[in-house]
Design a protein around this motif. Structure first.
Motif, mmCIF file in Angstrom:
data_model
loop_
_atom_site.group_PDB
_atom_site.id
_atom_site.type_symbol
_atom_site.label_atom_id
_atom_site.label_comp_id
_atom_site.label_asym_id
_atom_site.label_seq_id
_atom_site.Cartn_x
_atom_site.Cartn_y
_atom_site.Cartn_z
ATOM 1 N N ILE A 1 -3.715 -8.277 -5.336
ATOM 2 C CA ILE A 1 -4.654 -7.731 -4.350
ATOM 3 C C ILE A 1 -4.978 -8.777 -3.296
ATOM 4 O O ILE A 1 -5.000 -8.490 -2.092
ATOM 5 N N SER A 2 -5.234 -10.006 -3.734
ATOM 6 C CA SER A 2 -5.574 -11.073 -2.785
ATOM 7 C C SER A 2 -4.424 -11.342 -1.820
ATOM 8 O O SER A 2 -4.621 -11.463 -0.605
ATOM 9 N N LYS A 3 -3.185 -11.422 -2.348
ATOM 10 C CA LYS A 3 -2.019 -11.644 -1.488
ATOM 11 C C LYS A 3 -1.852 -10.503 -0.495
ATOM 12 O O LYS A 3 -1.602 -10.726 0.697
ATOM 13 N N ALA A 4 -1.978 -9.273 -0.993
ATOM 14 C CA ALA A 4 -1.791 -8.107 -0.127
ATOM 15 C C ALA A 4 -2.842 -8.069 0.976
ATOM 16 O O ALA A 4 -2.527 -7.769 2.144
ATOM 17 N N LYS A 5 -4.090 -8.361 0.632
ATOM 18 C CA LYS A 5 -5.159 -8.333 1.626
ATOM 19 C C LYS A 5 -4.906 -9.354 2.743
ATOM 20 O O LYS A 5 -5.092 -9.044 3.923
ATOM 21 N N HIS A 6 -4.508 -10.553 2.357
ATOM 22 C CA HIS A 6 -4.253 -11.577 3.365
ATOM 23 C C HIS A 6 -3.088 -11.178 4.272
ATOM 24 O O HIS A 6 -3.130 -11.393 5.489
ATOM 25 N N PHE A 7 -2.049 -10.598 3.672
ATOM 26 C CA PHE A 7 -0.891 -10.203 4.481
ATOM 27 C C PHE A 7 -1.240 -9.068 5.437
ATOM 28 O O PHE A 7 -0.905 -9.109 6.624
ATOM 29 N N ILE A 8 -1.947 -8.045 4.936
ATOM 30 C CA ILE A 8 -2.303 -6.907 5.786
ATOM 31 C C ILE A 8 -3.223 -7.356 6.923
ATOM 32 O O ILE A 8 -3.092 -6.889 8.070
ATOM 33 N N ALA A 9 -4.134 -8.265 6.626
ATOM 34 C CA ALA A 9 -5.001 -8.791 7.688
ATOM 35 C C ALA A 9 -4.185 -9.520 8.747
ATOM 36 O O ALA A 9 -4.482 -9.438 9.947
ATOM 37 N N PHE B 1 -0.579 5.216 18.088
ATOM 38 C CA PHE B 1 -0.033 4.899 16.773
ATOM 39 C C PHE B 1 0.626 6.145 16.188
ATOM 40 O O PHE B 1 0.162 7.270 16.398
ATOM 41 N N ASP B 2 1.716 5.956 15.450
ATOM 42 C CA ASP B 2 2.355 7.082 14.779
ATOM 43 C C ASP B 2 2.739 6.675 13.357
ATOM 44 O O ASP B 2 2.443 5.556 12.908
ATOM 45 N N ILE B 3 3.395 7.571 12.639
ATOM 46 C CA ILE B 3 3.662 7.311 11.228
ATOM 47 C C ILE B 3 4.645 6.165 11.039
ATOM 48 O O ILE B 3 4.665 5.527 9.986
ATOM 49 N N PHE B 4 5.451 5.885 12.063
ATOM 50 C CA PHE B 4 6.407 4.791 11.914
ATOM 51 C C PHE B 4 5.705 3.435 11.903
ATOM 52 O O PHE B 4 6.198 2.479 11.311
ATOM 53 N N ASP B 5 4.552 3.362 12.557
ATOM 54 C CA ASP B 5 3.772 2.121 12.513
ATOM 55 C C ASP B 5 3.265 1.853 11.101
ATOM 56 O O ASP B 5 3.393 0.743 10.587
ATOM 57 N N VAL B 6 2.671 2.870 10.459
ATOM 58 C CA VAL B 6 2.141 2.647 9.106
ATOM 59 C C VAL B 6 3.270 2.526 8.085
ATOM 60 O O VAL B 6 3.145 1.802 7.096
ATOM 61 N N LYS B 7 4.373 3.230 8.328
ATOM 62 C CA LYS B 7 5.533 3.088 7.440
ATOM 63 C C LYS B 7 6.051 1.656 7.475
ATOM 64 O O LYS B 7 6.330 1.050 6.424
ATOM 65 N N ASN B 8 6.171 1.109 8.672
ATOM 66 C CA ASN B 8 6.668 -0.259 8.824
ATOM 67 C C ASN B 8 5.714 -1.255 8.169
ATOM 68 O O ASN B 8 6.147 -2.194 7.485
ATOM 69 N N ASP B 9 4.400 -1.042 8.327
ATOM 70 C CA ASP B 9 3.419 -1.944 7.722
ATOM 71 C C ASP B 9 3.482 -1.886 6.204
ATOM 72 O O ASP B 9 3.387 -2.923 5.527
ATOM 73 N N LEU B 10 3.643 -0.693 5.655
ATOM 74 C CA LEU B 10 3.719 -0.556 4.201
ATOM 75 C C LEU B 10 4.979 -1.225 3.655
ATOM 76 O O LEU B 10 4.937 -1.929 2.639
ATOM 77 N N LEU B 11 6.107 -1.009 4.330
ATOM 78 C CA LEU B 11 7.358 -1.646 3.883
ATOM 79 C C LEU B 11 7.259 -3.166 3.965
ATOM 80 O O LEU B 11 7.759 -3.878 3.088
ATOM 81 N N ASN B 12 6.584 -3.668 5.007
ATOM 82 C CA ASN B 12 6.439 -5.119 5.154
ATOM 83 C C ASN B 12 5.632 -5.723 4.008
ATOM 84 O O ASN B 12 5.987 -6.772 3.468
#
Length: 795
Positions: free
Chosen positions: A494-502, A606-617
């Motif tokens: 969770i900590s790693k994911a939060k830092h990356f998403i931020a 923003f579209d679904i490809f933006d959130v798709k790309n963020d999730l894959l990253n």
């Protein structure tokens, strides 16, 4: 909870100064929020008398008064409608500061006439909200005397914060009891008469639902004279900010704040037949003492007679049976009400009252009869009259709770040495029955401590009285464990994911773990998530998803003009109230514009490809190395069915979802902008065996790469991922990447057809690819795609 130092000393015999008492209150867990020397606030106010009053020459609604303040006579311009010649008033001289607004009085011309000082209302002095007229004092009040001394305001006002478990300290008696146990003084034994009554009460009491009202006691008092309260009683109520009303009402308020025993008094002549305690019926309503009409729901506890609802049990009485100065016969009520029902009813009707505040936290059952006897005595002393025998409906539990504790367990829990004799001494000082029984200490819990349920609660009582400063200091972790991990594997992910998403440009939101059932029904079954005693009506369930609270936050931001936002939250979501049905997830939301319109670029949403790309990253970041990612269109029902997907890891692990929020849900939240979101299921993220933080070895080929483009005519329902997967599987060593770069749809291609173009990068790690190699691989790619998609290469 407010009280004055002098009021406290009526229960506590002590030589300690108020500042020592204040320090001890905080030390024993009754945190002091404020201490106010009220004498300082009112020290400049004096008693004056209006000698003359006449109409202001230049204003219809103002009067010009000559006021005697003892040392001199001054001119005061006053707009109060009740000012009359001869009345005694509270005068604020020039230089005095008005408590309610901190305005400093100055000499000034008002409509051309000089005015020196001010005659004050209760509102201006901060005593009450009464501001229709100035204060009128008794005629025998000495002119020029101090108003602080006269009103009893020359005192120390203490306010403490009461935690929900310390309902016993919502009365001055309870606070004094704790201080006496802490060694600040000795608790006084205040005795009052038990009035036996000289006749049988003409008003009977019937309880139809003992679950919502276990006991109800009533005392009928006839031939009373409801007068203004005596000075001592008025001063007490004013000292804590209450406005005196009449003796009958003031007595019930005094007993509530003194003994923590809410009471209610009815004009008995307005009660038709007997008192009936019952559950309300849908459609019933009544007008309360706050002059508002409330529509009731089934299950609410009502106090009724044989014709109508008289009040809400434990919350507020009704206007129809309220007492006034014409009241002759009264019925005094002292009852026990279910705390959960009281809390729910108060929230549903948005009624805040001192009675509700106490009943929903729990009331000492023994105070039911003690309180009615005490109040009856005061009514007879102040208002006269004759009382009946006490009528008691229902049953007051007389069986005390008991707990057996082990002294060695207390020592282990607190980390300090304390003998059984000292434990017994502390508990006895708090009103507990405590005695040795073999190795155990047998504890009898006093009726006013409904928060004591086990040995841990007993431990807390012992240490707060002995003093937290006696707990020895020690290292919170043993030396041998200093280098061991603090966080478990899930917390690390969770900590790693939060830092990356931020780092990807998202802002973190933190919302309640509760949610609104009306807006959460889209996100799963909520029947198992309902909270029995919610903190508010719009947070009545455990959240089935992170999404509802994030949408509510987005709605607030949108209303404040923020038209673009990228936010996320990490936390638990629930499918039931059992611990194993809690899962950890991260939800990210993008809405609004990713690019604003400028002279260099067009605006882009923003579209679904933006959130798709963020999730894959973030998945690639959390699960580095060899893995297979596939995408399915089987997203949950809260996503748009044609603009969403599910990400599957290694063919079997559902690791997250992405897509556009379903329009029906967006409309429910009144969000007009398209909302795109992703969900990462943290508990599904596989643990990586690699412990090092080193990056994997970077291998670069020394040979030239080649790019080839292919276009295919396909059915419209063919997914882009099918083309990419088919191309990559031709030769995983040489084909380094494949991506879609063009999509074309036109009737010229045929019905339900589309053209999709793919760019493929070829590179060998062993040699430079020649024309034959490239053509051979190209033919295999075309063949593989045509076979897997039933498409044809576009010339």
């Amino acid at each position: 909870m407010k009280f004055t130092y002098s009021w406290l000393k009526e229960h506590l015999e002590t030589e300690h100064q108020y500042n020592e008492v204040v320090d001890k209150l905080t030390a024993i867990g009754l945190e002091v929020e404020s201490v106010q020397d009220t004498g300082l606030a009112y020290k400049d106010f004096i008693v004056g008398q209006v000698l003359e009053e006449e109409k202001h020459p230049n204003a219809d609604k103002l009067k010009l008064c000559k006021v005697d303040i003892g040392r001199e006579k001054v001119d005061v311009v006053c707009g109060a409608p009740n000012v009359t010649k001869g009345m005694k008033v509270v005068y604020a001289p020039v230089g005095c500061v008005i408590p309610v607004n901190q305005m400093k009085i100055k000499a000034a011309k008002i409509r051309g006439v000089e005015s020196y000082g001010m005659m004050c209302s209760e509102y201006e002095l901060g005593i009450s909200n009464e501001h229709d007229g100035i204060i009128s004092l008794e005629q025998d009040t000495e002119v020029g005397s101090s108003y602080a001394d006269l009103s009893g305001m020359n005192d120390i006002l203490i306010e403490i914060g009461i935690t929900p478990n310390r309902q016993d300290c919502l009365g001055v008696l309870g606070v004094a009891r704790d201080l006496a146990a802490a060694g600040v003084g000795k608790l006084k034994n205040r005795e009052f008469k038990t009035e036996k009554g000289s006749f049988e009460s003409p008003i009977k009491i019937e309880i139809q639902d003992n679950d919502i009202c276990p006991a109800f006691a009533g005392s009928y008092i006839k031939n009373v004279k409801n007068v203004a309260s005596p000075d001592w009683l008025q001063k007490k109520l004013k000292s804590i900010g209450l406005r005196p009303i009449s003796a009958l009402v003031d007595i019930t308020n005094y007993v509530m704040f003194d003994q923590n025993r809410p009471l209610h008094v009815y004009d008995a002549d307005k009660v038709k037949g007997k008192i009936i305690v019952r559950s309300a019926q849908d459609g019933e309503s009544f007008k309360a003492l706050d002059e508002k009409i409330y529509d009731l729901k089934k299950g609410m506890c009502t106090i009724s007679d044989e014709e109508k609802v008289l009040g809400l049990g434990g919350i507020m009485g009704g206007e129809s049976t309220g007492c006034n100065f014409d009241t002759i016969n009264v019925l005094l009520e002292s009852a026990l009400f279910d705390k959960v029902n009281t809390a729910r009813t108060g929230r549903d009707l948005s009624i805040l009252s001192d009675a509700r505040y106490r009943f929903e936290r729990g009331i000492d059952p023994r105070s039911t009869l003690e309180g009615i006897h005490f109040a009856t005595q005061l009514i007879l002393e102040i208002c006269g009259g004759e009382c009946s025998e006490i009528v008691l409906a229902g049953k007051i539990s007389e069986t005390p709770n008991t707990i057996d504790i082990l002294g060695k367990n207390i020592v282990k829990r607190l980390g300090l040495e304390i003998t059984d004799d000292e434990i017994i001494s502390i508990l006895s000082s708090l009103g507990f029955g405590a005695k040795k029984s073999g190795e155990n200490i047998h504890c009898t819990i006093p009726s006013w401590r409904q928060d004591i349920h086990g040995e841990a609660d007993i431990s807390e009582e012992i240490i707060r009285i002995k003093g937290y400063e006696n707990i020895p200091t020690s290292n919170i972790r043993a030396i041998s464990k200093v280098n061991k991990d603090i966080l478990n594997s899930t917390q690390k992910i969770i900590s790693k994911a939060k830092h990356f998403i931020a780092s990807e440009g998202y802002n973190e939101f933190i919302t309640f773990s509760f949610s609104d059932s009306k807006k959460s029904s889209f996100f799963g079954e909520i029947e198992k998530l309902k909270i029995i005693n919610p903190i508010s009506e719009d947070l009545d369930i455990l959240r089935p998803s992170l999404i509802p609270n994030l949408l509510a936050s987005i709605k607030k931001n949108t209303a404040r003009g923020i038209d673009s936002l990228s936010v996320f939250e990490a936390g638990g979501q629930y499918s039931s109230t059992t611990p194993e049905d809690q899962i950890n997830s991260i939800c990210g939301v993008k809405y609004g514009l990713s690019n604003s319109k400028t002279w260099r670029s067009e605006k882009k949403e923003f579209d679904i490809f933006d959130v798709k790309n963020d999730l894959l990253n973030v998945i690639n970041y959390l699960v580095p190395g060899n893995k297979k990612i596939s995408i399915s269109d089987e997203a949950p029902s809260w996503y748009h069915p044609g603009r969403s997907g599910k990400i599957i890891l290694n063919k079997k692990i559902e690791i997250g979802y992405f897509g556009e929020l379903h329009p029906r849900i967006a409309n429910k939240f009144k969000i007009k902008t398209r909302v795109n979101l992703f969900e990462l299921l943290i508990d599904s993220v596989p643990l990586t065996e690699k412990k090092t933080t080193n990056k994997p070895l970077l291998i670069l080929s020394d040979f030239q790469s080649v790019t080839r483009d292919f276009a295919f005519i396909l059915d419209k329902d063919v997914k882009s991922s099918d083309l990419i997967k088919a191309a990559l599987n031709v030769d995983t060593k040489i084909i380094k990447s494949a991506e879609i770069f063009d999509l074309f749809e036109d009737k010229s291609l045929g019905d339900d057809k589309k053209s999709m173009a793919i760019k493929v990068v070829l590179q060998s790690e062993e040699k430079t690819l020649d024309e034959n190699d490239i053509n051979s691989l190209s033919s295999k790619i075309v063949e593989a795609i045509e076979k897997s998609t039933s498409g044809t290469v576009r010339s």
